[in-house]
Design a protein around this motif. Sequence first.
Motif, PDB file in Angstrom:
ATOM      1  N   GLY A 404      56.893 -51.295 -29.402  1.00 11.87           N
ATOM      2  CA  GLY A 404      55.926 -52.390 -29.384  1.00 11.87           C
ATOM      3  C   GLY A 404      56.546 -53.682 -28.885  1.00 11.87           C
ATOM      4  N   HIS A 405      57.788 -53.961 -29.310  1.00 11.96           N
ATOM      5  CA  HIS A 405      58.465 -55.176 -28.852  1.00 11.96           C
ATOM      6  C   HIS A 405      58.659 -55.147 -27.328  1.00 11.96           C
ATOM      7  CE1 HIS A 405      59.027 -56.281 -32.934  1.00 11.96           C
ATOM      8  NE2 HIS A 405      60.107 -55.580 -33.172  1.00 11.96           N
ATOM      9  N   ALA A 406      59.080 -53.984 -26.806  1.00 13.22           N
ATOM     10  CA  ALA A 406      59.320 -53.876 -25.360  1.00 13.22           C
ATOM     11  C   ALA A 406      58.027 -54.087 -24.579  1.00 13.22           C
ATOM     12  CB  ALA A 406      59.934 -52.514 -25.034  1.00 13.22           C
ATOM     13  N   ALA A 407      56.926 -53.516 -25.074  1.00 17.94           N
ATOM     14  CA  ALA A 407      55.639 -53.707 -24.404  1.00 17.94           C
ATOM     15  C   ALA A 407      55.230 -55.173 -24.427  1.00 17.94           C
ATOM     16  CB  ALA A 407      54.578 -52.836 -25.077  1.00 17.94           C
ATOM     17  N   THR A 408      55.487 -55.834 -25.540  1.00 18.30           N
ATOM     18  CA  THR A 408      55.142 -57.257 -25.657  1.00 18.30           C
ATOM     19  C   THR A 408      55.979 -58.105 -24.709  1.00 18.30           C
ATOM     20  OG1 THR A 408      54.377 -57.023 -27.938  1.00 18.30           O
ATOM     21  CG2 THR A 408      55.090 -59.214 -27.253  1.00 18.30           C
ATOM     22  N   ILE A 409      57.249 -57.750 -24.545  1.00 16.96           N
ATOM     23  CA  ILE A 409      58.088 -58.483 -23.588  1.00 16.96           C
ATOM     24  C   ILE A 409      57.516 -58.339 -22.182  1.00 16.96           C
ATOM     25  CG2 ILE A 409      60.360 -58.547 -22.491  1.00 16.96           C
ATOM     26  CD1 ILE A 409      61.534 -57.812 -25.260  1.00 16.96           C
ATOM     27  N   SER A 410      57.118 -57.124 -21.802  1.00 14.44           N
ATOM     28  CA  SER A 410      56.481 -56.923 -20.499  1.00 14.44           C
ATOM     29  C   SER A 410      55.258 -57.826 -20.370  1.00 14.44           C
ATOM     30  CB  SER A 410      56.071 -55.454 -20.338  1.00 14.44           C
ATOM     31  OG  SER A 410      55.180 -55.295 -19.240  1.00 14.44           O
ATOM     32  N   TYR A 411      54.411 -57.801 -21.380  1.00 17.00           N
ATOM     33  CA  TYR A 411      53.179 -58.588 -21.354  1.00 17.00           C
ATOM     34  C   TYR A 411      53.469 -60.085 -21.251  1.00 17.00           C
ATOM     35  CZ  TYR A 411      49.027 -60.922 -23.219  1.00 17.00           C
ATOM     36  OH  TYR A 411      47.966 -61.766 -23.407  1.00 17.00           O
ATOM     37  N   ARG A 412      54.402 -60.578 -22.027  1.00 17.13           N
ATOM     38  CA  ARG A 412      54.672 -62.014 -22.063  1.00 17.13           C
ATOM     39  C   ARG A 412      55.374 -62.510 -20.801  1.00 17.13           C
ATOM     40  NH1 ARG A 412      56.941 -64.027 -27.715  1.00 17.13           N
ATOM     41  NH2 ARG A 412      56.131 -66.006 -26.889  1.00 17.13           N
ATOM     42  N   LEU A 413      55.979 -61.602 -20.059  1.00 13.77           N
ATOM     43  CA  LEU A 413      56.581 -61.967 -18.775  1.00 13.77           C
ATOM     44  C   LEU A 413      55.594 -61.794 -17.621  1.00 13.77           C
ATOM     45  CD1 LEU A 413      60.157 -60.424 -19.102  1.00 13.77           C
ATOM     46  CD2 LEU A 413      59.540 -62.848 -19.174  1.00 13.77           C
ATOM     47  N   GLY A 414      54.353 -61.497 -17.958  1.00  8.52           N
ATOM     48  CA  GLY A 414      53.356 -61.201 -16.940  1.00  8.52           C
ATOM     49  C   GLY A 414      52.692 -62.425 -16.346  1.00  8.52           C
ATOM     50  N   LYS A 415      51.743 -62.151 -15.460  1.00  6.90           N
ATOM     51  CA  LYS A 415      50.992 -63.213 -14.780  1.00  6.90           C
ATOM     52  C   LYS A 415      49.535 -62.787 -14.689  1.00  6.90           C
ATOM     53  CE  LYS A 415      52.024 -61.261 -10.225  1.00  6.90           C
ATOM     54  NZ  LYS A 415      52.632 -61.513  -8.889  1.00  6.90           N
ATOM     55  N   ARG A 416      48.648 -63.776 -14.518  1.00  3.08           N
ATOM     56  CA  ARG A 416      47.239 -63.480 -14.379  1.00  3.08           C
ATOM     57  C   ARG A 416      47.016 -62.649 -13.110  1.00  3.08           C
ATOM     58  NH1 ARG A 416      43.625 -66.440 -17.475  1.00  3.08           N
ATOM     59  NH2 ARG A 416      44.654 -66.953 -19.449  1.00  3.08           N
ATOM     60  N   ALA A 417      46.150 -61.658 -13.227  1.00  6.13           N
ATOM     61  CA  ALA A 417      45.941 -60.766 -12.087  1.00  6.13           C
ATOM     62  C   ALA A 417      44.506 -60.251 -12.091  1.00  6.13           C
ATOM     63  CB  ALA A 417      46.917 -59.584 -12.156  1.00  6.13           C
TER      64      ALA A 417
END
Length: 498
Positions: A404-417
């Motif tokens: 869950g933490h790894a998925a959240t890191i991916s999400y928080r490093l994301g951009k609007r798309a």
Amino acid sequence: MSHLTRRRFLSDSTIAAAVLAAGSSSHFVSPAAEALGADADASAGDTLNVMVCGVRSRGYDHVRLFAKNRECHIKYICDVDEAIGQRRVGEFEKQFGYRPEFVRDMRRGFDDKDLDVVVVATPNHWHTLAGIWAMQAGKDVYVEKPVSHNILEGQRLVEAARKYKKICQTGTQSRSIEGVIAAVDYVQTGKLGDVKLARGLCYNRRKAIGAKGAFEPPKSVDYNLWVGPAEMQPITRPQFHYDWHWQYHWGNGDINNQGVHQMDVARWGLGIDSLSDKVISYGGRLGYVDAGDTANTQVAIHLFGDKTITFEVRGLPTDPLYGASIGDIFYGTEGIVALGNWGKGVAMDLNGKVVRHFGENVKGSPYEIGTVSHIQNFVDAVKSRNPKHLNAEIREGHLSAGLGHAATISYRLGKRASVREVKAAVEAFGGDDDNVQTLDRAVAHLKDNGVNVEETPLTLGAVLQMDAKTETFVNNSAANAMLSRTYRKNFEVPALEN
């Protein structure tokens, strides 16, 4: 492709009826525990003295259920909110006939050489440090999920259990629920054929928490102690208690609140004993604007060699999938297992015929029955001094929270798309799920709730490669910086050598 995710072979209503109608199985010992050593010479006394830390909600369940265990005695009730703590002491005395000592600071309990067990049910940002402090003080620990606020904390908690040779159980009680045990055994013994995909579901309605503002803590709260290891920040949510779950500084969103239970079952069923090799996540906090910043709509895709876990979080109203709202679906070449909340579910063949029920004989609350069993499993391991006896040894909790933490890191490093951009990214990502179909279902769900994904676009997370052995990201300094956090003086999560 033969997996059932590629075609819907049954109507949801048929499966839903079967899930609601949902066996039992024998006691399960975690396979990962085989790697652990045992201290067979040590033996606890007849009665274990227990302190429960954090007693507003889930923690008070533990107070009651540990107290009902004939091998346990509640010696301390600990909470930084004195009003809540004192109220729980009074309620406890009325129910059980004796009065535990109330403490605000858990370290007062740690100093008691007669204290045997510490139960950690604080807000998430305290879980790891409280567990480590307790083990350093010579106590065995039952720590609620998620066992960590970030990946490095989970590593430190595992290391502390090894260094101090302590029994440390994770509060993922699905591992002690008969229906879940039976379903996982069904999957692992080949009755579904080849199983490479599990889908975790956390379709859990969450309403807005109110507008962001400036608020004071309740006068009965020691806010310095409440903040503990986190950086000091003002309160920006109207409701002080519980709603910290929806702010990343304190909590982890539903993917690691309710969802960590289902992530744990998905990983367990697939026999995965590591973090993933590759992850991407997308979603958003959609449908309202409030003081929260965690995703209320989120899809995470984890790849582990030739196996895949897809995880879906929906906080807005939604229909179940294959009869499950909070649960897991395992897809095999010979059928599926659809497992609902707390162990009720079914196995079906490729023609949709129900061939096995799970959890059908459970009477009463599976959640409470499972917690009672999980506590007994922990008590038995404390008495035997053998961590192999634990159903959810701390490393299991670290790995399931870590996903869950790894998925959240991916999400928080994301951009609007745009949806088109998200579709291209997930189609290229790979894995055993139909990633585009999963996205299409999520978009349709949002539209059903009045969310215009063109006007309020999704956040498309970064594609992250992970070295599962070192549990660090490959060539991504921004992601690796989010493996830990900055800690306040006197509340630092210690390094391994300390």
